[in-house]
Design a protein around this motif. Structure first.
Motif, mmCIF file in Angstrom:
data_model
loop_
_atom_site.group_PDB
_atom_site.id
_atom_site.type_symbol
_atom_site.label_atom_id
_atom_site.label_comp_id
_atom_site.label_asym_id
_atom_site.label_seq_id
_atom_site.Cartn_x
_atom_site.Cartn_y
_atom_site.Cartn_z
ATOM 1 N N PHE A 47 -15.208 -13.454 8.869
ATOM 2 C CA PHE A 47 -14.052 -13.906 8.099
ATOM 3 C C PHE A 47 -13.969 -15.426 8.135
ATOM 4 O O PHE A 47 -14.746 -16.078 7.467
ATOM 5 C CB PHE A 47 -12.776 -13.211 8.580
ATOM 6 N N GLY A 93 -8.780 -7.872 9.228
ATOM 7 C CA GLY A 93 -9.907 -7.720 8.317
ATOM 8 C C GLY A 93 -10.777 -6.542 8.722
ATOM 9 O O GLY A 93 -10.814 -6.153 9.891
ATOM 10 N N VAL A 94 -11.432 -5.960 7.720
ATOM 11 C CA VAL A 94 -12.369 -4.844 7.933
ATOM 12 C C VAL A 94 -13.699 -5.272 7.304
ATOM 13 O O VAL A 94 -13.697 -5.855 6.207
ATOM 14 C CB VAL A 94 -11.822 -3.552 7.256
ATOM 15 N N ARG A 99 -14.916 -0.645 4.425
ATOM 16 C CA ARG A 99 -13.618 -0.586 3.721
ATOM 17 C C ARG A 99 -13.450 0.722 2.961
ATOM 18 O O ARG A 99 -14.420 1.419 2.668
ATOM 19 C CB ARG A 99 -13.490 -1.783 2.753
ATOM 20 N N GLY A 100 -12.193 1.057 2.674
ATOM 21 C CA GLY A 100 -11.905 2.226 1.849
ATOM 22 C C GLY A 100 -11.858 3.543 2.612
ATOM 23 O O GLY A 100 -11.824 4.613 2.008
ATOM 24 N N GLN A 101 -11.838 3.474 3.949
ATOM 25 C CA GLN A 101 -11.795 4.712 4.754
ATOM 26 C C GLN A 101 -10.469 4.876 5.494
ATOM 27 O O GLN A 101 -10.299 5.802 6.256
ATOM 28 C CB GLN A 101 -12.879 4.699 5.818
ATOM 29 N N GLY A 102 -9.577 3.892 5.340
ATOM 30 C CA GLY A 102 -8.307 3.952 6.057
ATOM 31 C C GLY A 102 -8.264 3.097 7.312
ATOM 32 O O GLY A 102 -7.260 3.100 8.027
ATOM 33 N N GLY A 104 -8.247 -0.272 7.604
ATOM 34 C CA GLY A 104 -7.282 -1.368 7.453
ATOM 35 C C GLY A 104 -5.858 -0.874 7.638
ATOM 36 O O GLY A 104 -5.050 -1.508 8.319
ATOM 37 N N LYS A 105 -5.557 0.284 7.049
ATOM 38 C CA LYS A 105 -4.205 0.833 7.164
ATOM 39 C C LYS A 105 -3.916 1.256 8.612
ATOM 40 O O LYS A 105 -2.814 1.029 9.128
ATOM 41 C CB LYS A 105 -4.053 2.024 6.216
ATOM 42 N N ALA A 128 0.472 -13.044 3.009
ATOM 43 C CA ALA A 128 -0.252 -11.816 2.642
ATOM 44 C C ALA A 128 -1.227 -12.051 1.494
ATOM 45 O O ALA A 128 -0.846 -12.606 0.455
ATOM 46 C CB ALA A 128 0.745 -10.733 2.260
ATOM 47 N N GLY A 129 -2.466 -11.636 1.689
ATOM 48 C CA GLY A 129 -3.456 -11.687 0.607
ATOM 49 C C GLY A 129 -3.199 -10.532 -0.350
ATOM 50 O O GLY A 129 -2.520 -10.685 -1.368
ATOM 51 N N PRO A 130 -3.689 -9.335 0.002
ATOM 52 C CA PRO A 130 -3.533 -8.199 -0.904
ATOM 53 C C PRO A 130 -2.145 -7.555 -0.778
ATOM 54 O O PRO A 130 -1.960 -6.564 -0.070
ATOM 55 C CB PRO A 130 -4.627 -7.237 -0.429
ATOM 56 N N GLU A 132 -0.363 -5.675 -2.638
ATOM 57 C CA GLU A 132 -0.226 -4.238 -2.991
ATOM 58 C C GLU A 132 -0.661 -3.334 -1.839
ATOM 59 O O GLU A 132 -0.119 -2.238 -1.665
ATOM 60 C CB GLU A 132 -1.057 -3.863 -4.231
ATOM 61 N N PHE A 133 -1.652 -3.781 -1.093
ATOM 62 C CA PHE A 133 -2.106 -3.005 0.072
ATOM 63 C C PHE A 133 -0.937 -2.784 1.034
ATOM 64 O O PHE A 133 -0.681 -1.657 1.491
ATOM 65 C CB PHE A 133 -3.261 -3.745 0.755
ATOM 66 N N TYR A 134 -0.170 -3.847 1.304
ATOM 67 C CA TYR A 134 0.947 -3.755 2.255
ATOM 68 C C TYR A 134 2.140 -3.001 1.654
ATOM 69 O O TYR A 134 2.845 -2.280 2.368
ATOM 70 C CB TYR A 134 1.370 -5.163 2.698
HETATM 71 C C1 LIG Z 1 -7.255 -5.648 3.082
HETATM 72 C C2 LIG Z 1 -8.229 -4.854 3.967
HETATM 73 C C3 LIG Z 1 -7.896 -5.131 5.420
HETATM 74 C C4 LIG Z 1 -8.048 -3.359 3.659
HETATM 75 O O1 LIG Z 1 -8.886 -2.621 4.531
HETATM 76 P P1 LIG Z 1 -9.446 -1.158 4.150
HETATM 77 O O2 LIG Z 1 -9.951 -0.537 5.387
HETATM 78 O O3 LIG Z 1 -10.381 -1.252 3.008
HETATM 79 O O4 LIG Z 1 -8.104 -0.459 3.619
HETATM 80 P P2 LIG Z 1 -7.764 1.107 3.708
HETATM 81 O O5 LIG Z 1 -8.997 1.883 3.435
HETATM 82 O O6 LIG Z 1 -7.035 1.378 4.955
HETATM 83 O O7 LIG Z 1 -6.761 1.245 2.479
HETATM 84 C C5 LIG Z 1 -5.493 1.903 2.593
HETATM 85 C C6 LIG Z 1 -4.921 2.030 1.205
HETATM 86 O O8 LIG Z 1 -4.713 0.715 0.621
HETATM 87 C C7 LIG Z 1 -5.440 0.582 -0.596
HETATM 88 N N1 LIG Z 1 -6.038 -0.762 -0.617
HETATM 89 C C8 LIG Z 1 -7.013 -1.246 0.166
HETATM 90 N N2 LIG Z 1 -7.276 -2.538 -0.145
HETATM 91 C C9 LIG Z 1 -6.434 -2.856 -1.142
HETATM 92 C C10 LIG Z 1 -6.237 -4.055 -1.892
HETATM 93 N N3 LIG Z 1 -6.961 -5.170 -1.680
HETATM 94 N N4 LIG Z 1 -5.272 -4.035 -2.841
HETATM 95 C C11 LIG Z 1 -4.531 -2.925 -3.090
HETATM 96 N N5 LIG Z 1 -4.691 -1.740 -2.396
HETATM 97 C C12 LIG Z 1 -5.634 -1.730 -1.453
HETATM 98 C C13 LIG Z 1 -6.524 1.650 -0.546
HETATM 99 O O9 LIG Z 1 -6.913 2.038 -1.837
HETATM 100 C C14 LIG Z 1 -5.855 2.773 0.238
HETATM 101 O O10 LIG Z 1 -5.045 3.531 -0.636
HETATM 102 P P3 LIG Z 1 -4.821 5.130 -0.372
HETATM 103 O O11 LIG Z 1 -4.002 5.223 0.891
HETATM 104 O O12 LIG Z 1 -4.099 5.584 -1.574
HETATM 105 O O13 LIG Z 1 -6.187 5.720 -0.220
HETATM 106 C C15 LIG Z 1 -9.710 -5.222 3.647
HETATM 107 O O14 LIG Z 1 -9.936 -5.092 2.264
HETATM 108 C C16 LIG Z 1 -10.117 -6.621 4.086
HETATM 109 O O15 LIG Z 1 -10.560 -6.830 5.211
HETATM 110 N N6 LIG Z 1 -10.017 -7.614 3.177
HETATM 111 C C17 LIG Z 1 -10.453 -8.989 3.457
HETATM 112 C C18 LIG Z 1 -9.569 -9.657 4.451
HETATM 113 C C19 LIG Z 1 -8.106 -9.664 4.020
HETATM 114 O O16 LIG Z 1 -7.755 -9.847 2.845
HETATM 115 N N7 LIG Z 1 -7.225 -9.482 5.015
HETATM 116 C C20 LIG Z 1 -5.786 -9.471 4.808
HETATM 117 C C21 LIG Z 1 -5.250 -10.870 4.873
HETATM 118 S S1 LIG Z 1 -3.460 -10.877 4.730
#
Ligand SMILES: CC(C)(COP(=O)(O)OP(=O)(O)OC[C@H]1O[C@@H](n2cnc3c(N)ncnc32)[C@H](O)[C@@H]1OP(=O)(O)O)[C@@H](O)C(=O)NCCC(=O)NCCS
Length: 159
Positions: A47, A93-94, A99-102, A104-105, A128-130, A132-134
């Motif tokens: 990272f 970070g993952v 990624r995509g396995q849960g 990060g969550k 926060a970057g993403p 929508e993820f949060y």
């Molecule tokens: C953001 C991050 C940590 C997510 O990790 P991940 O293991 O891929 O996420 P998960 O598999 O746990 O995803 C959980 C849910 O969020 C969604 N999701 C994951 N990344 C997302 C994104 N960037 N935007 C929107 N939704 C996202 C997934 O689709 C999943 O949805 P579901 O529950 O309906 O299946 C990873 O993409 C990463 O390391 N990114 C680069 C570093 C970063 O941006 N860190 C955060 C800084 S604030």
């Protein structure tokens, strides 16, 4: 990149996701202090240097406020909390390939439960970057006019 607010008294359970990950051979844990260099160097390589600095600060706390995800003996993810500011979540970070396995969550939930156990009612996702993820994972709410927030006086990176 705004800060987000999370209700720590209304968090989803971690156990179901953790069991799913364990079935896939992925384990979450707090690293121990002798793993510090391995974890910090991995964060810098995967990272950024600033995230490695924050991770290092997590190792100065007791208990260590960093969580890691490990598969087949290899690091695949990390999350820190209560480090950048009190009650803050991040950095996290993952690895791209994991990624995509849960993962990060799960790291997010484990860290936020850690903040709740430490006595906070609300957690803050710093810069926060993403977003929508949060929002999707824990119902996080954007804090208005919070960008650049505490990061406004950041020194320029050497790299
Ligand atoms: C953001 C991050 C940590 C997510 O990790 P991940 O293991 O891929 O996420 P998960 O598999 O746990 O995803 C959980 C849910 O969020 C969604 N999701 C994951 N990344 C997302 C994104 N960037 N935007 C929107 N939704 C996202 C997934 O689709 C999943 O949805 P579901 O529950 O309906 O299946 C990873 O993409 C990463 O390391 N990114 C680069 C570093 C970063 O941006 N860190 C955060 C800084 S604030």
């Amino acid at each position: 990149m705004p800060d987000l607010l999370v209700k720590l008294y209304d968090l989803p359970e971690l156990a179901p996701l953790q069991m799913k990950l364990e079935a896939a051979g992925i384990k979450l844990c707090h690293p121990l202090v002798f793993d510090k260099r391995t974890v910090v160097e991995w964060v810098e390589k995967e990272f950024e240097r600033e995230w490695a600095c924050e991770c290092e600060a997590a190792f100065a706390k007791q208990p260590i406020t960093c969580l890691i995800a490990v598969q087949n003996g290899a690091l695949i993810g990390f999350a820190c909390y209560d480090v950048t500011c009190k009650g803050f979540f991040g950095p996290t970070g993952v690895s791209e390939s994991a990624r995509g396995q849960g993962v990060g969550k799960a790291l997010l939930l484990a860290a936020l439960h850690g903040l709740a156990e430490a006595g906070y009612a609300y957690g803050i996702i710093g810069g926060a970057g993403p977003v929508e993820f949060y929002q999707k994972a824990v119902g996080a709410i954007v804090i208005e006019d919070s960008s650049p927030g505490i990061y406004r006086d950041r020194l320029p990176s050497r790299e």
